[in-house]
Design a protein around this motif. Structure first.
Motif, PDB file in Angstrom:
ATOM      1  N   PHE A  66      -7.211  13.785   0.298  1.00 10.63           N
ATOM      2  CA  PHE A  66      -5.967  14.302  -0.257  1.00 10.63           C
ATOM      3  C   PHE A  66      -6.261  15.534  -1.081  1.00 10.63           C
ATOM      4  O   PHE A  66      -7.319  15.634  -1.699  1.00 10.63           O
ATOM      5  CB  PHE A  66      -5.311  13.243  -1.162  1.00 10.63           C
ATOM      6  N   LEU A 111       4.408   8.015  -4.333  1.00  5.92           N
ATOM      7  CA  LEU A 111       4.557   9.142  -3.415  1.00  5.92           C
ATOM      8  C   LEU A 111       4.501   8.576  -2.009  1.00  5.92           C
ATOM      9  O   LEU A 111       3.452   8.166  -1.539  1.00  5.92           O
ATOM     10  CB  LEU A 111       3.412  10.147  -3.619  1.00  5.92           C
ATOM     11  N   ARG A 140       2.063  11.691   1.658  1.00  6.21           N
ATOM     12  CA  ARG A 140       0.989  12.529   1.104  1.00  6.21           C
ATOM     13  C   ARG A 140       0.296  13.243   2.261  1.00  6.21           C
ATOM     14  O   ARG A 140       0.130  12.686   3.335  1.00  6.21           O
ATOM     15  CB  ARG A 140      -0.041  11.675   0.365  1.00  6.21           C
TER      16      ARG A 140
END
Length: 90
Positions: free
Chosen positions: A26, A66, A69
């Motif tokens: 990420f 979230l 992502r």
């Protein structure tokens, strides 16, 4: 895949961190591990993707706040080129 037009210290840092990772990473993880701000990390990731070194996908997650992502991973050619770029020179 295009050769990198600009090879900066932050670019080398991110390539090295991505090579150390066992799989996709990420952007936030790269920010934390590199200590670099989002205004440095994300433009580099976008440039690497435009030039064919990495690809990004959106991960759907139900375990985080979230729900979507973006994760980044090397293309086969990009991984080989990053290893070559970061290999020690004699």
């Amino acid at each position: 895949m295009e050769p990198l037009k600009r090879v900066t210290a932050p670019t080398l840092d991110l390539l090295g961190l991505m090579l150390e990772s066992p799989g996709p990473v990420f952007g936030l993880e790269l920010m934390k591990r590199s200590g670099r701000p989002s205004g440095t990390v994300y433009p580099i990731l976008e440039r690497l993707e435009r030039q064919g070194w990495i690809v990004s996908t959106v991960e759907e997650s139900v375990t985080t706040q979230l729900h979507r992502r973006r994760v980044y991973d090397f293309t086969p050619e990009g991984r080989a080129a990053a290893r070559e770029l970061l290999s020690p020179r004699d």
